[in-house]
Design a protein around this motif. Structure first.
Motif, short mmCIF file in Angstrom:
data_model
loop_
_atom_site.label_atom_id
_atom_site.label_comp_id
_atom_site.label_asym_id
_atom_site.label_seq_id
_atom_site.Cartn_x
_atom_site.Cartn_y
_atom_site.Cartn_z
N GLY A 79 0.84 -1.20 0.00
CA GLY A 79 0.00 0.00 0.00
C GLY A 79 0.87 1.24 0.00
O GLY A 79 1.94 1.25 0.59
N VAL A 80 0.38 2.30 -0.65
CA VAL A 80 1.10 3.57 -0.69
C VAL A 80 0.15 4.67 -0.22
O VAL A 80 -1.01 4.72 -0.64
N ALA A 81 0.65 5.53 0.67
CA ALA A 81 -0.12 6.69 1.13
C ALA A 81 0.30 7.89 0.30
O ALA A 81 1.49 8.20 0.19
N VAL A 82 -0.68 8.56 -0.29
CA VAL A 82 -0.45 9.74 -1.12
C VAL A 82 -1.25 10.88 -0.50
O VAL A 82 -2.46 10.77 -0.31
N ASN A 83 -0.57 11.99 -0.17
CA ASN A 83 -1.25 13.11 0.47
C ASN A 83 -1.92 14.03 -0.55
O ASN A 83 -1.40 14.27 -1.62
N ASP A 84 -3.08 14.52 -0.15
CA ASP A 84 -3.83 15.50 -0.92
C ASP A 84 -3.92 16.74 -0.03
O ASP A 84 -4.32 16.65 1.13
N ARG A 85 -3.52 17.91 -0.54
CA ARG A 85 -3.56 19.14 0.25
C ARG A 85 -4.86 19.88 0.00
O ARG A 85 -5.24 20.11 -1.14
N ARG A 86 -5.54 20.22 1.10
CA ARG A 86 -6.78 20.98 1.03
C ARG A 86 -6.78 22.05 2.12
O ARG A 86 -6.17 21.88 3.17
N ARG A 87 -7.49 23.11 1.83
CA ARG A 87 -7.63 24.18 2.83
C ARG A 87 -8.75 23.81 3.79
O ARG A 87 -9.86 23.49 3.38
N ASN A 88 -8.45 23.88 5.10
CA ASN A 88 -9.44 23.61 6.13
C ASN A 88 -10.41 24.78 6.18
O ASN A 88 -10.00 25.92 6.38
N PRO A 89 -11.72 24.54 5.98
CA PRO A 89 -12.67 25.66 5.94
C PRO A 89 -12.80 26.41 7.27
O PRO A 89 -13.09 27.59 7.28
N GLN A 90 -12.56 25.74 8.41
CA GLN A 90 -12.68 26.40 9.70
C GLN A 90 -11.46 27.28 10.02
O GLN A 90 -11.60 28.41 10.48
N THR A 91 -10.26 26.76 9.77
CA THR A 91 -9.04 27.49 10.15
C THR A 91 -8.42 28.26 8.99
O THR A 91 -7.62 29.16 9.22
N GLY A 92 -8.74 27.87 7.77
CA GLY A 92 -8.13 28.52 6.61
C GLY A 92 -6.72 28.01 6.32
O GLY A 92 -6.08 28.45 5.37
N GLU A 93 -6.22 27.08 7.13
CA GLU A 93 -4.87 26.53 6.95
C GLU A 93 -4.91 25.37 5.97
O GLU A 93 -5.91 24.66 5.85
N TRP A 94 -3.79 25.16 5.27
CA TRP A 94 -3.66 24.01 4.38
C TRP A 94 -3.34 22.79 5.21
O TRP A 94 -2.50 22.84 6.12
N GLU A 95 -4.00 21.67 4.90
CA GLU A 95 -3.78 20.42 5.62
C GLU A 95 -3.61 19.28 4.63
O GLU A 95 -4.15 19.32 3.53
N ASP A 96 -2.85 18.27 5.05
CA ASP A 96 -2.66 17.07 4.24
C ASP A 96 -3.72 16.04 4.61
O ASP A 96 -3.94 15.77 5.79
N TYR A 97 -4.35 15.49 3.60
CA TYR A 97 -5.32 14.41 3.77
C TYR A 97 -4.80 13.20 3.02
O TYR A 97 -4.60 13.27 1.81
#
Length: 154
Positions: A31-49
């Motif tokens: 298995g391979v984990a691949v991160n997707d970056r999205r902006r958190n709507p509550q904090t406005g910070e970018w987070e890895d999912y």
């Protein structure tokens, strides 16, 4: 016309599992984990999912590649998507996986006692990422590896 190609890079989520079919074909699953970056709507910070991708490799290359992979190894993969469905215990199950055609090792040096190939060593390409910032390990000669010409895919 349709195109079925996928390129991903990420870290192995588990140690690879090597098994053989009844006809003797080697099958490597990991298995391979691949991160997707999205902006958190509550904090406005970018987070890895994280996205978790099942990968499968076949043939003699699978056995050779298995020697170099372990949980946490960084790899770049090129392959094609395959959808499978089956029934188990009365439940219909399915999955989408990547059938690996090419793999590049992006980790370098000693990792938990295992040897990862140096710069340029890959199964299908010539790119290796720079080493992570860590304390330099003592320089040791790599262990002897019995990889023969027929194990190299090109």
């Amino acid at each position: 016309m349709s195109i079925n190609r996928v390129n991903i890079s990420g870290n192995l989520t588990r140690d690879p599992e090597l098994r053989a079919t009844a006809s003797g074909t080697q099958v490597l699953s990991f298995g391979v984990a691949v991160n997707d970056r999205r902006r958190n709507p509550q904090t406005g910070e970018w987070e890895d999912y994280p996205n978790f991708v099942d990968c499968t490799m076949f043939g003699t290359r699978a056995e050779a590649v298995n020697r170099y992979l372990q949980k946490g190894s960084k790899v770049a993969i090129e392959g094609k998507l395959r959808y499978s469905s089956w029934e188990r215990d009365g439940q219909r199950r399915s999955k989408l996986e990547v059938i690996v055609d090419e793999i590049e090792f992006m980790s370098r040096g000693q990792q938990q006692g295992g040897y990862a190939p140096d710069s340029g060593a890959s199964y299908g390409g010539g790119y290796s990422a720079p080493a992570p910032h860590a304390a330099p390990a003592p320089v040791q000669a790599p262990p002897a590896v019995d990889v023969y010409d027929e194990d190299i895919p090109f």
